[in-house]
Motif scaffolding. Sequence first.
Motif, mmCIF file in Angstrom:
data_model
loop_
_atom_site.group_PDB
_atom_site.id
_atom_site.type_symbol
_atom_site.label_atom_id
_atom_site.label_comp_id
_atom_site.label_asym_id
_atom_site.label_seq_id
_atom_site.Cartn_x
_atom_site.Cartn_y
_atom_site.Cartn_z
ATOM 1 N N ARG A 338 0.806 -1.220 0.000
ATOM 2 C CA ARG A 338 0.000 0.000 0.000
ATOM 3 C C ARG A 338 0.837 1.267 0.000
ATOM 4 O O ARG A 338 0.493 2.262 0.605
ATOM 5 N N GLU A 339 1.981 1.219 -0.673
ATOM 6 C CA GLU A 339 2.803 2.415 -0.741
ATOM 7 C C GLU A 339 3.432 2.548 -2.124
ATOM 8 O O GLU A 339 4.200 1.698 -2.544
ATOM 9 N N VAL A 340 3.042 3.600 -2.797
ATOM 10 C CA VAL A 340 3.715 3.913 -4.058
ATOM 11 C C VAL A 340 4.279 5.323 -3.925
ATOM 12 O O VAL A 340 3.822 6.110 -3.106
ATOM 13 N N SER A 341 5.287 5.617 -4.740
ATOM 14 C CA SER A 341 5.778 6.994 -4.733
ATOM 15 C C SER A 341 6.105 7.413 -6.161
ATOM 16 O O SER A 341 6.212 6.581 -7.054
ATOM 17 N N VAL A 342 6.209 8.703 -6.339
ATOM 18 C CA VAL A 342 6.576 9.217 -7.657
ATOM 19 C C VAL A 342 8.040 9.602 -7.577
ATOM 20 O O VAL A 342 8.423 10.462 -6.801
ATOM 21 N N ASP A 343 8.850 8.897 -8.361
ATOM 22 C CA ASP A 343 10.300 8.992 -8.214
ATOM 23 C C ASP A 343 10.986 9.487 -9.473
ATOM 24 O O ASP A 343 10.445 9.397 -10.560
ATOM 25 N N ASN A 344 12.207 9.940 -9.266
ATOM 26 C CA ASN A 344 13.085 10.206 -10.400
ATOM 27 C C ASN A 344 13.777 8.898 -10.760
ATOM 28 O O ASN A 344 14.411 8.285 -9.915
ATOM 29 N N VAL A 345 13.642 8.492 -11.981
ATOM 30 C CA VAL A 345 14.314 7.261 -12.412
ATOM 31 C C VAL A 345 14.992 7.549 -13.751
ATOM 32 O O VAL A 345 14.646 8.513 -14.426
ATOM 33 N N PRO A 346 15.934 6.713 -14.121
ATOM 34 C CA PRO A 346 16.605 6.964 -15.408
ATOM 35 C C PRO A 346 15.604 6.892 -16.548
ATOM 36 O O PRO A 346 14.721 6.043 -16.544
ATOM 37 N N ASP A 347 15.750 7.761 -17.481
ATOM 38 C CA ASP A 347 14.922 7.659 -18.678
ATOM 39 C C ASP A 347 15.200 6.321 -19.348
ATOM 40 O O ASP A 347 16.335 5.886 -19.418
ATOM 41 N N PRO A 348 14.140 5.703 -19.853
ATOM 42 C CA PRO A 348 14.384 4.477 -20.611
ATOM 43 C C PRO A 348 15.053 4.850 -21.929
ATOM 44 O O PRO A 348 14.926 5.983 -22.397
ATOM 45 N N ARG A 349 15.782 3.915 -22.501
ATOM 46 C CA ARG A 349 16.369 4.196 -23.809
ATOM 47 C C ARG A 349 16.237 2.962 -24.699
ATOM 48 O O ARG A 349 15.971 1.861 -24.224
ATOM 49 N N ILE A 350 16.393 3.190 -25.966
ATOM 50 C CA ILE A 350 16.319 2.096 -26.929
ATOM 51 C C ILE A 350 17.418 1.083 -26.600
ATOM 52 O O ILE A 350 18.588 1.440 -26.533
ATOM 53 N N GLN A 351 17.004 -0.153 -26.379
ATOM 54 C CA GLN A 351 18.002 -1.187 -26.085
ATOM 55 C C GLN A 351 18.105 -2.202 -27.211
ATOM 56 O O GLN A 351 19.119 -2.847 -27.388
ATOM 57 N N GLU A 352 17.001 -2.364 -27.930
ATOM 58 C CA GLU A 352 16.961 -3.319 -29.039
ATOM 59 C C GLU A 352 16.486 -2.556 -30.264
ATOM 60 O O GLU A 352 15.726 -1.595 -30.135
ATOM 61 N N PRO A 353 16.857 -3.051 -31.446
ATOM 62 C CA PRO A 353 16.378 -2.359 -32.661
ATOM 63 C C PRO A 353 14.861 -2.422 -32.806
ATOM 64 O O PRO A 353 14.283 -1.702 -33.600
ATOM 65 N N THR A 354 14.209 -3.280 -32.000
ATOM 66 C CA THR A 354 12.751 -3.384 -32.060
ATOM 67 C C THR A 354 12.066 -2.587 -30.942
ATOM 68 O O THR A 354 10.875 -2.737 -30.721
ATOM 69 N N ASP A 355 12.811 -1.749 -30.245
ATOM 70 C CA ASP A 355 12.226 -0.945 -29.171
ATOM 71 C C ASP A 355 11.679 0.378 -29.692
ATOM 72 O O ASP A 355 12.109 0.869 -30.731
ATOM 73 N N ALA A 356 10.758 0.925 -28.930
ATOM 74 C CA ALA A 356 10.354 2.312 -29.154
ATOM 75 C C ALA A 356 10.279 2.984 -27.786
ATOM 76 O O ALA A 356 10.086 2.322 -26.768
ATOM 77 N N ILE A 357 10.444 4.294 -27.779
ATOM 78 C CA ILE A 357 10.252 5.066 -26.553
ATOM 79 C C ILE A 357 9.023 5.951 -26.775
ATOM 80 O O ILE A 357 8.933 6.674 -27.766
ATOM 81 N N VAL A 358 8.078 5.827 -25.848
ATOM 82 C CA VAL A 358 6.838 6.586 -25.964
ATOM 83 C C VAL A 358 6.747 7.573 -24.805
ATOM 84 O O VAL A 358 6.994 7.220 -23.645
ATOM 85 N N GLU A 359 6.424 8.798 -25.169
ATOM 86 C CA GLU A 359 6.188 9.832 -24.173
ATOM 87 C C GLU A 359 4.731 9.672 -23.742
ATOM 88 O O GLU A 359 3.825 9.886 -24.538
ATOM 89 N N VAL A 360 4.515 9.283 -22.504
ATOM 90 C CA VAL A 360 3.169 8.924 -22.063
ATOM 91 C C VAL A 360 2.329 10.184 -21.822
ATOM 92 O O VAL A 360 2.784 11.116 -21.154
ATOM 93 N N THR A 361 1.126 10.194 -22.364
ATOM 94 C CA THR A 361 0.240 11.342 -22.142
ATOM 95 C C THR A 361 -0.920 10.999 -21.213
ATOM 96 O O THR A 361 -1.431 11.850 -20.512
ATOM 97 N N SER A 362 -1.362 9.731 -21.238
ATOM 98 C CA SER A 362 -2.393 9.276 -20.304
ATOM 99 C C SER A 362 -2.102 7.829 -19.939
ATOM 100 O O SER A 362 -1.649 7.050 -20.772
ATOM 101 N N THR A 363 -2.384 7.484 -18.689
ATOM 102 C CA THR A 363 -2.076 6.126 -18.248
ATOM 103 C C THR A 363 -3.026 5.767 -17.100
ATOM 104 O O THR A 363 -3.203 6.551 -16.172
ATOM 105 N N GLY A 364 -3.678 4.628 -17.217
ATOM 106 C CA GLY A 364 -4.705 4.270 -16.252
ATOM 107 C C GLY A 364 -4.164 3.569 -15.020
ATOM 108 O O GLY A 364 -3.104 2.942 -15.063
ATOM 109 N N ILE A 365 -4.904 3.699 -13.923
ATOM 110 C CA ILE A 365 -4.665 2.821 -12.771
ATOM 111 C C ILE A 365 -5.722 1.741 -12.867
ATOM 112 O O ILE A 365 -6.913 2.022 -13.049
ATOM 113 N N CYS A 366 -5.297 0.484 -12.752
ATOM 114 C CA CYS A 366 -6.167 -0.654 -13.023
ATOM 115 C C CYS A 366 -6.424 -1.416 -11.730
ATOM 116 O O CYS A 366 -5.614 -1.379 -10.808
ATOM 117 N N GLY A 367 -7.528 -2.122 -11.686
ATOM 118 C CA GLY A 367 -7.801 -2.977 -10.542
ATOM 119 C C GLY A 367 -6.647 -3.930 -10.272
ATOM 120 O O GLY A 367 -6.333 -4.222 -9.122
#
Length: 722
Positions: A338-367
Motif C-alpha cells: 500500500r505504498e507507491v511513490s513518484v520517483d526520479n528514475v533513469p529515462d528508458p532508452r532504446i536497447q533493441e532495434p525493435t524498441d520504441a520510446i513513448v512519451e506517455v500522455t495518459s495512463t490508467g490505474i487498473c484494478g
Amino acid sequence: MAADEERDGVALTNLDQQLFEGAGATKRELVDYLDALHDRIVPVLRDRPLSVIRILRGQDAFMQKNVPKYTPDWVRTVTRWADASKREVRYALCDDRRTLLWFGNQRAIEYHPALTRSDRADVVTDLILDLDPPEGDAFDQVVAAAHLVRQALADAGLAGAVKTSGSKGVHIFVPVDESVGIADVAAATRALAARAERIDPQVATTAFIKEDRAGKVFLDSTRAGGATVVAAYSPRLRPGLPVSFPVAWDDLDRVKPADFTIHTAPDLLGAADPWAERLPRRNGSPTTSSRRDTRSPSPACRRCTRASAGPAPAARGFEGYRPGKHPVMRAVTWQGRREVSVDNVPDPRIQEPTDAIVEVTSTGICGSDLHLYEVMSPLMEKGHILGHEAMGVVREVGSQVRTAAPGDRVVIPFQVCCGHCHMCVQGLQTQCETTQARESGMGAALFGYPKLYGEVPGGQAELLRVPQAQYMPIKVPQGPPDDRFVYLSDVLPAAWQAVEYADVPAGGTLVVLGLGPVGDMSARVAAQRGAGRVIGVDLVPERLERARARGIEVVDLRETDDLAGEVRDRTDGRGCDSVVDAVGMEAHGSAAARLAQQMAGLLPDAVAAKVTQRIGADRLTALYCAIDIVRRGGTISIAGVYGGMADPLPMLTLFDKQIQLRMGQANVKRWIDDIVPLLARDDDPLGTETFATHRLPLAEAPRAYDMFQKKLDGAVKILLQP
Ligand SMILES: [Zn+2]
Ligand SMILES: [Zn+2]
C-alpha cells in the motif's frame, strides 16, 4: 627564429602578424588575451584531452588533435584510441599557463577540450546541449529555446550554466556526477532536449533532419561521450575573434554573441570567473570547496590552482543525479505494501532495434495494479515502475520499427507480444512465446508486473520503453481526447473479449457480475453488440448509477438477499444465458471484496458454507455465484483475475449443468480492429470520454492509489496524466 618575447619560459614569435585575413587581431593580441585569462581558461582545459583549431599564415585552418612531433616534453599528453580515425591519438593536456602560451604561439585559436578527463575515457563530466539558430543570426530565437531548456532542467530539479558559443548559438552545460555512465548521460541529454521541445514545439525542435526543423532552433543532444565542445572563454576563428562567453540566465535576453571578443572580454570580466561560479566543478561538496577557495594561499593564480585534476564534479542542483535515480523522468514506483511513490528514475532508452520510446500522455490505474499494491506485495521489488495502461506519442524508435514513427499517437497493449510466434498469429497474444515469462511458467510478459510476468518497467511514467515495437503500437488518429483511445490498452479489449467469450445467443440475457471498469465496459459492449438484455450486478452506488445512466438494467446487492432468485425471476425461471464474472480475486477490504462477501451471503447455504470455510469469503464467491445464476448449457466468461493455485470448483454442478467456462487475460491486439470503428464514431457509443471518474497529474499517484483502493470520492476509473 628570434623570439620577440619570452613568457613563462615560452619563446613567443612573430607577435605582430595578423592571425588571418579579417581577424582584426594580431598574434600578440591573441596571446595577451589567453594570458590575461589563463587563470580562468586553464581550469576548463586542465586534464582533458585537447583539440585545437590552428591557422598558420596563409593557410587554411585545421583541427589538431595529435600533438606535433616538436611539442616540448613539458607538455603533458595522453594517448587515446580514436574510433573515428581508427588510430591512436596523442592529445595534449593543457594543464598550465606555459602550455596555454605555447598553444597561443602555435596560433591555436579555438580550444576544444574533451568532456572526459585524461584517466577516464568512459566518464563524462557534463551533459551538454548545443543550440544553433535555424538560419542566419537569429540569436533571439536561440535565447527563447535556451529558456525552454532552463525550464526543463528546473522541472527536473536541475540547473545548468549557459555560454555563448562564440559563433551564433549557445551551449548549456550541466555537470554530472562521475558515477553516471556515458550512455545514461546521452539518454538524459536526449530526454532533456525532448522535454524542452515539448514545452514549446513552436520554438525548439529535436529533429535531426534539417528539412524537418521548420525554422525552429535545433536542440542538439549529440554532444555526448567522445565529443568535444569549445571551451568557455575560448576565442573562435571568426572575424573579430569573438569568444565563447558565460552569460547569466537573466542577462541572456540582453546580449549578442558579438559583444564578446578577445578585445572586450577581459574588461567585461575584470577578475571574475562567471563560468566557474555558475558551473561549480570541484572535489567534494560545494560548501567545502567554496570555503577552500577563499583560503587559497596563492592569490596571484588562485583560479588556476583551484580546479583539481581529480574526478568527481558534484555540482549544485545535481545531488540527485546518480545511477538509478537521475531526475530526468518521473515514474510511479512500488515502495511497499500500500505504498507507491513518484520517483526520479533513469529515462528508458532504446536497447533493441525493435524498441520504441513513448512519451506517455495518459495512463490508467487498473484494478490489477491494486493486486500488486497489496495482495501480490511479496512478489514485488521496491522501485519497480507500475502501470500497464499507457498511451502517448512516439519519441524514438529502433531501426527495425516500422509500425510507428516519432510523433505518432499510439496506445500500448498491456501485454508485451511479438506478433509472429505460434501464439500471436492465432490471436493469443497473452500467451506470446517470444515474451513468455518462462522462468515462472507464466504467459506473455506484462508491463508493470513483477518477475512473475517478466518485470517490464510499466507505463505510469513520463516515458515508456516499448519492447517488440515492430508489432506493439496501436496507432490512433490525432484529434479526439486521450480518453477515446487510452482504454484500448486494457479495459476495452478485456471487455470485448469477455463479451465474446460469454457467447450470448441472439436476443439472450447476459448478467455482468461487478461493475468496476471492465464489468461496466462489458455491459456497454454487450448492449452495443446487440445482447437482448444486459443486467449489471454490484453494490457500490456510483457504479450502479453509471450503468443505470447508460440504460443498463441493474441489481443492487444491498437491496436483495436472493440474487439467483432475482435473476431467475427476470429470465423465465431458467437463469441467464451468459455471465461475465468481472469481480475476480480482489484486494481485501476493497469494494470488490465486499461485493464478493455479499455474494457469499446470497449463495445456497451448502455452497456458501464450503466457500467460507475452505477458501475464505472473498476468493471464488463471484464465480460460485455465476455458476448458480447461469442457465443449464449457458456460458460463464471470467474477466476478473483469479490467482489461486488450488481453488476447488463444484465439478458436479458444472458438469450436470453443462456449463461452458472461458477465461484469460485479453489478447489486446486481436480485438483492436473490432473496437476502433466504435471509437471513431462521433457519438462515442461506449461513453469513453466520460468513463474516467478522475484525471490526476502523475505526481498525485500516491493519493490516486489510495483513493482507488478505498473507492473514495466515487473513484471508479482514474487516469494519470504525466
Ligand atoms: Zn489494467
Ligand atoms: Zn508472440
